[in-house]
Scaffold this active site. Structure first.
Site, short mmCIF file in Angstrom:
data_model
loop_
_atom_site.label_atom_id
_atom_site.label_comp_id
_atom_site.label_asym_id
_atom_site.label_seq_id
_atom_site.Cartn_x
_atom_site.Cartn_y
_atom_site.Cartn_z
N HIS A 37 0.52 4.60 -0.20
CA HIS A 37 0.96 4.31 -1.51
C HIS A 37 2.57 4.20 -1.26
CE1 HIS A 37 -2.11 3.81 -4.58
NE2 HIS A 37 -2.68 4.72 -3.85
N ASP A 39 3.66 1.27 0.91
CA ASP A 39 4.08 0.21 1.59
C ASP A 39 4.75 -0.73 0.54
OD1 ASP A 39 1.64 -0.30 -0.03
OD2 ASP A 39 0.72 -1.45 1.54
N ASP A 171 -2.26 -3.25 4.50
CA ASP A 171 -3.75 -3.47 5.00
C ASP A 171 -3.61 -4.79 6.04
OD1 ASP A 171 -4.09 -1.33 3.57
OD2 ASP A 171 -5.11 -2.58 1.96
N TYR A 220 -4.35 1.14 -9.99
CA TYR A 220 -3.16 1.00 -8.53
C TYR A 220 -2.12 0.26 -9.25
CZ TYR A 220 -1.82 -0.72 -4.34
OH TYR A 220 -1.08 -1.15 -3.19
C1 GLA Z 1 -4.50 -0.36 -0.91
C2 GLA Z 1 -3.52 -1.38 -0.77
C3 GLA Z 1 -2.30 -1.09 0.18
C4 GLA Z 1 -1.78 0.33 -0.05
C5 GLA Z 1 -2.84 1.49 -0.35
C6 GLA Z 1 -2.26 2.66 -0.65
O1 GLA Z 1 -5.18 -0.30 0.35
O2 GLA Z 1 -4.05 -2.68 -0.46
O3 GLA Z 1 -1.44 -2.03 0.00
O4 GLA Z 1 -1.04 0.03 -1.00
O5 GLA Z 1 -3.91 0.79 -1.01
O6 GLA Z 1 -1.53 3.14 0.64
#
Ligand code: GLA
Length: 359
Positions: A37, A39, A171, A220
């Site tokens: 959390h 990025d 990701d 999220y």
């Molecule tokens: C998901 C999102 C990423 C990142 C993670 C938490 O995977 O797609 O962009 O924010 O959660 O680190």
């Protein structure tokens, strides 16, 4: 891509479309070692690609449409290449149509068959893997070369515009530009990255908690908004620019203070973890994973009781010689464990849940 998955994609394509595919495109999943959390706060992250992923068997067709079959779900879709519309509900179709809509240039009529060996909803980025595999199929079918960063941005826009998830870019970058057996220190502000080999005497494992991430995209997106509100209150563009002393002195409202404390602490932990990785200091790396988990559980509040219990059990086994923590967005999903290679068998096959070996 493992040979079994390629063969499966080939066979299923022939069964579905009555012809051989021209080729198979592949994209892996990813596991994040640390940097959760952060990025979307312009922070630093340390993910790595895994063997499991998504295969897309493809062939050009002549009926003017893109036909897609999601073999693992037994579902299909069909649309005109130049007019992919957003489906009414978010599903795998959103990603296929989203990636077709993001494609820069004309796509030909195609038959596509999707299959994969990545568990969905377990925090290993099955949706980013699907997006990048599709883009690789489109690139191969049109003879286009795309750099990994542009691929990652297309996939991120698809998540934002077609799936309604305001995700960061970790990701997509880890999948498009990652290197097997290497962790990737990615700066999410300028997208520069460096690959670090996982030491050969370390093992990285993923244990599935069995709790799949359900309808939590709202949670999220809410975390992202809370971080943005904290940054605004602190007078900075993003939490990347905040030092812990400034944060402590600022006296933000409680919720925003907790979220921001996680982010600022987590970015510092990623820097430390990258150093520990380079010097082969597994005990230090493990401590940072433990601290990261506690912060996600208590300050960012994205863990899950079942995941916490699993982390505790695994950490108990690993002791001071490594670490365990939740990985990915949270609210269920998987736990990543890093421990001495010589002790990997204690986790693998110990009955804690489905275990994937990463290195
Ligand atoms: C998901 C999102 C990423 C990142 C993670 C938490 O995977 O797609 O962009 O924010 O959660 O680190």
């Amino acid at each position: 891509m493992n040979d079994g998955l390629a063969e499966k994609a080939r066979t299923l394509f022939a069964e579905k479309f009555g012809a051989q595919p021209e080729a198979i495109a592949f994209a892996p999943g990813r596991v994040n070692l640390i940097g959760e959390h952060v990025d979307y706060n312009d922070g630093l992250v340390l993910p790595m690609p895994i063997d499991a992923g998504t295969a897309v068997a493809w062939a050009r067709s002549d009926d003017g449409r893109i036909h897609v079959h999601a073999a693992d779900l037994g579902e299909g879709d069909s649309f005109e290449p130049d007019a992919p519309t957003k489906p009414g509900e978010v599903s795998w179709r959103s990603y296929v149509r989203g990636m077709a809509a993001q494609w820069d240039g004309e796509l030909p009529a195609l038959s596509l068959l999707i299959t994969g060996d990545l568990p969905r909803g377990s925090g290993l980025s099955s949706s980013a893997s699907l997006c990048i595999a599709l883009a690789r199929a489109f690139a191969a079918a049109t003879g286009t070369e795309i750099d990994p960063t542009s691929l990652a941005r297309q996939a991120q826009r698809t998540e934002h515009e077609f799936a309604g998830v305001a995700c960061g870019i970790m990701d997509q970058m880890a999948i498009a530009a990652g290197k097997p057996e290497h962790a990737m220190l990615l700066d999410c502000r300028d997208l520069s990255y460096e690959h670090f080999a996982i030491p050969s005497d370390w093992a990285v494992l993923i244990v599935d908690s069995g709790v799949t991430r359900g309808l939590v995209d709202g949670e999220y997106n809410a975390r992202r908004q809370q971080c943005e509100a904290a940054a605004r209150a602190l007078g900075v563009d993003s939490l990347r620019d905040v030092r812990m002393e400034k944060l402590v002195a600022a006296a933000l409202p409680q919720l925003e203070a907790r979220r921001a404390t996680h982010v600022v602490g987590e970015i510092a932990r990623v820097r430390e973890a990258a150093k520990a990785l380079q010097t082969g200091d597994l005990a230090r790396f493990g401590t940072l994973l433990q601290e990261g988990h506690a912060s996600l559980r208590d300050l960012f509040e994205v863990s899950h009781p079942v995941v916490d219990e699993l982390v505790e059990r695994l950490q108990g086994k690993v002791g001071a010689s490594g670490g365990a923590r939740m990985t990915g967005a949270g609210f269920g999903g998987s736990v990543v464990v890093v421990l001495p290679e010589s002790r990997a068998a204690e986790i693998d096959g110990a009955g804690d849940g489905k275990v994937l070996r990463v290195t």
